[in-house]
Write a protein that holds these residues in place. Structure first.
Motif, PDB file in Angstrom:
ATOM      1  N   SER A 103     -32.756 -19.904 -47.947  1.00 35.79           N
ATOM      2  CA  SER A 103     -31.563 -19.784 -48.784  1.00 35.79           C
ATOM      3  C   SER A 103     -30.971 -18.380 -48.691  1.00 35.79           C
ATOM      4  N   ASN A 104     -31.822 -17.352 -48.629  1.00 37.97           N
ATOM      5  CA  ASN A 104     -31.310 -15.999 -48.453  1.00 37.97           C
ATOM      6  C   ASN A 104     -30.598 -15.864 -47.117  1.00 37.97           C
ATOM      7  N   PHE A 105     -31.127 -16.524 -46.084  1.00 34.96           N
ATOM      8  CA  PHE A 105     -30.498 -16.445 -44.775  1.00 34.96           C
ATOM      9  C   PHE A 105     -29.090 -17.031 -44.807  1.00 34.96           C
ATOM     10  N   LEU A 106     -28.886 -18.105 -45.558  1.00 34.53           N
ATOM     11  CA  LEU A 106     -27.541 -18.674 -45.657  1.00 34.53           C
ATOM     12  C   LEU A 106     -26.570 -17.660 -46.258  1.00 34.53           C
ATOM     13  N   PHE A 107     -27.024 -16.902 -47.240  1.00 34.46           N
ATOM     14  CA  PHE A 107     -26.171 -15.872 -47.825  1.00 34.46           C
ATOM     15  C   PHE A 107     -25.915 -14.749 -46.823  1.00 34.46           C
ATOM     16  N   GLU A 108     -26.932 -14.414 -46.029  1.00 32.39           N
ATOM     17  CA  GLU A 108     -26.746 -13.389 -44.995  1.00 32.39           C
ATOM     18  C   GLU A 108     -25.743 -13.874 -43.948  1.00 32.39           C
ATOM     19  N   LEU A 109     -25.873 -15.134 -43.536  1.00 35.39           N
ATOM     20  CA  LEU A 109     -24.937 -15.704 -42.565  1.00 35.39           C
ATOM     21  C   LEU A 109     -23.530 -15.742 -43.145  1.00 35.39           C
ATOM     22  N   GLU A 110     -23.425 -16.058 -44.426  1.00 38.26           N
ATOM     23  CA  GLU A 110     -22.121 -16.059 -45.092  1.00 38.26           C
ATOM     24  C   GLU A 110     -21.482 -14.672 -44.992  1.00 38.26           C
ATOM     25  N   LYS A 111     -22.281 -13.618 -45.182  1.00 39.53           N
ATOM     26  CA  LYS A 111     -21.770 -12.244 -45.085  1.00 39.53           C
ATOM     27  C   LYS A 111     -21.282 -11.928 -43.669  1.00 39.53           C
ATOM     28  N   VAL A 112     -22.039 -12.355 -42.667  1.00 42.17           N
ATOM     29  CA  VAL A 112     -21.649 -12.110 -41.268  1.00 42.17           C
ATOM     30  C   VAL A 112     -20.323 -12.802 -40.966  1.00 42.17           C
ATOM     31  N   ILE A 113     -20.195 -14.049 -41.399  1.00 44.47           N
ATOM     32  CA  ILE A 113     -18.963 -14.809 -41.155  1.00 44.47           C
ATOM     33  C   ILE A 113     -17.783 -14.151 -41.871  1.00 44.47           C
ATOM     34  N   ALA A 114     -17.989 -13.718 -43.116  1.00 43.48           N
ATOM     35  CA  ALA A 114     -16.919 -13.038 -43.859  1.00 43.48           C
ATOM     36  C   ALA A 114     -16.515 -11.744 -43.159  1.00 43.48           C
ATOM     37  N   ASP A 115     -17.497 -11.038 -42.624  1.00 41.40           N
ATOM     38  CA  ASP A 115     -17.197  -9.795 -41.910  1.00 41.40           C
ATOM     39  C   ASP A 115     -16.392 -10.076 -40.642  1.00 41.40           C
ATOM     40  N   ARG A 116     -16.715 -11.156 -39.940  1.00 47.72           N
ATOM     41  CA  ARG A 116     -15.953 -11.521 -38.728  1.00 47.72           C
ATOM     42  C   ARG A 116     -14.492 -11.833 -39.075  1.00 47.72           C
ATOM     43  N   LYS A 117     -14.299 -12.428 -40.254  1.00 46.04           N
ATOM     44  CA  LYS A 117     -12.941 -12.751 -40.683  1.00 46.04           C
ATOM     45  C   LYS A 117     -12.133 -11.471 -40.911  1.00 46.04           C
ATOM     46  N   ILE A 118     -12.763 -10.478 -41.512  1.00 48.58           N
ATOM     47  CA  ILE A 118     -12.078  -9.213 -41.824  1.00 48.58           C
ATOM     48  C   ILE A 118     -12.050  -8.272 -40.622  1.00 48.58           C
ATOM     49  N   ASN A 119     -13.159  -8.240 -39.876  1.00 52.10           N
ATOM     50  CA  ASN A 119     -13.298  -7.341 -38.722  1.00 52.10           C
ATOM     51  C   ASN A 119     -13.595  -8.158 -37.472  1.00 52.10           C
ATOM     52  N   PRO A 120     -12.567  -8.750 -36.868  1.00 54.57           N
ATOM     53  CA  PRO A 120     -12.798  -9.598 -35.687  1.00 54.57           C
ATOM     54  C   PRO A 120     -13.564  -8.865 -34.585  1.00 54.57           C
ATOM     55  N   LYS A 121     -14.416  -9.626 -33.913  1.00 57.24           N
ATOM     56  CA  LYS A 121     -15.220  -9.076 -32.826  1.00 57.24           C
ATOM     57  C   LYS A 121     -14.913  -9.859 -31.557  1.00 57.24           C
ATOM     58  N   GLU A 122     -14.569  -9.147 -30.518  1.00 62.89           N
ATOM     59  CA  GLU A 122     -14.212  -9.797 -29.260  1.00 62.89           C
ATOM     60  C   GLU A 122     -15.385 -10.624 -28.738  1.00 62.89           C
ATOM     61  N   GLY A 123     -15.097 -11.852 -28.311  1.00 67.27           N
ATOM     62  CA  GLY A 123     -16.115 -12.742 -27.786  1.00 67.27           C
ATOM     63  C   GLY A 123     -16.872 -13.516 -28.843  1.00 67.27           C
ATOM     64  N   SER A 124     -16.548 -13.320 -30.113  1.00 69.58           N
ATOM     65  CA  SER A 124     -17.241 -13.997 -31.207  1.00 69.58           C
ATOM     66  C   SER A 124     -16.753 -15.440 -31.324  1.00 69.58           C
ATOM     67  N   TYR A 125     -17.698 -16.383 -31.336  1.00 71.43           N
ATOM     68  CA  TYR A 125     -17.347 -17.792 -31.516  1.00 71.43           C
ATOM     69  C   TYR A 125     -16.703 -17.997 -32.888  1.00 71.43           C
ATOM     70  N   THR A 126     -17.208 -17.287 -33.879  1.00 68.12           N
ATOM     71  CA  THR A 126     -16.644 -17.392 -35.227  1.00 68.12           C
ATOM     72  C   THR A 126     -15.168 -17.000 -35.211  1.00 68.12           C
ATOM     73  N   ASN A 127     -14.841 -15.927 -34.519  1.00 68.65           N
ATOM     74  CA  ASN A 127     -13.441 -15.510 -34.441  1.00 68.65           C
ATOM     75  C   ASN A 127     -12.598 -16.491 -33.646  1.00 68.65           C
ATOM     76  N   THR A 128     -13.197 -17.146 -32.664  1.00 67.98           N
ATOM     77  CA  THR A 128     -12.475 -18.188 -31.930  1.00 67.98           C
ATOM     78  C   THR A 128     -12.045 -19.290 -32.887  1.00 67.98           C
ATOM     79  N   LEU A 129     -12.951 -19.649 -33.803  1.00 68.96           N
ATOM     80  CA  LEU A 129     -12.626 -20.682 -34.792  1.00 68.96           C
ATOM     81  C   LEU A 129     -11.543 -20.201 -35.756  1.00 68.96           C
TER      82      LEU A 129
END
Length: 194
Positions: A103-129
């Motif tokens: 459950s903690n990992f899901l919150f950590e993953l949520e933080k990573v995804i939120a960070d990708r939304k604010i700070n796009p990273k080239e080559g990131s699949y999340t940013n592609t979405l």
């Protein structure tokens, strides 16, 4: 419940209100407790300096008060907080070497995804979405859900586990796109459980 400050100090266990992680332990006297309630930031009594200190006053990593619970004996506090940064003086999230639960990992993953939304990273699949937009994100959620169903019906458990992981990830992307937190979804589940 009354708090027993008769010995001067009571232990205050600090817990992240969202993840449930224990972040640190400090001590409060009546004055520290009252100041915490007054300013909404956790304040301790420093045993080494013999004075009050508000966590974050030097580092900027405050512990924003959400709730204080008192144990059955009235001599220990559980302080639920929203941290504004790392809680440990070492820069770690917690002062305890904590195993990262699922459950903690899901919150950590949520933080990573939120960070990708604010700070796009080239080559990131999340940013592609995110770049493709909500229709593509919703399509991926539907595809992954369908694959979970197919694997469940065919009793392919290992493959189903993989597809559930994909579904959870894409649901987190969908939530981030809509600015909905995982905690908000958990709150809905908790209300239904009552």
């Amino acid at each position: 419940m009354m708090i027993d400050f008769s010995k001067g100090l009571v232990p205050a266990i600090i817990q992240d209100e969202k993840t449930g992680k224990v972040l640190m332990l400090g001590y409060m006297n009546r004055e520290a407790y009252d100041k915490t309630l007054e300013i909404g930031k956790v304040t301790f009594f420093s045993r080494s300096r013999q004075q009050l200190w508000t966590k974050g006053e030097t580092s900027g990593n405050f512990l924003l008060l959400k709730e204080i619970l008192v144990d059955c004996d009235g001599d220990t506090l559980l302080v639920k907080v929203s941290p504004t940064g790392p809680s440990c003086h070492t820069g770690a999230e917690t002062c305890f070497n904590e195993v990262n639960t699922a459950s903690n990992f899901l919150f950590e993953l949520e933080k990573v995804i939120a960070d990708r939304k604010i700070n796009p990273k080239e080559g990131s699949y999340t940013n592609t979405l995110f770049n493709a937009g909500i229709k593509r994100i919703a399509q991926k959620v539907g595809e992954e859900a369908t694959e979970v169903l197919i694997d469940a019906v065919s009793d392919d458990i290992p493959r189903m586990q993989e597809e559930i992981a994909d579904l959870l990830y894409h649901l987190l992307v969908l939530l981030a796109d809509k600015d909905i937190s995982l905690n908000e979804i958990l709150d809905v589940l908790k209300k239904r459980h009552k």
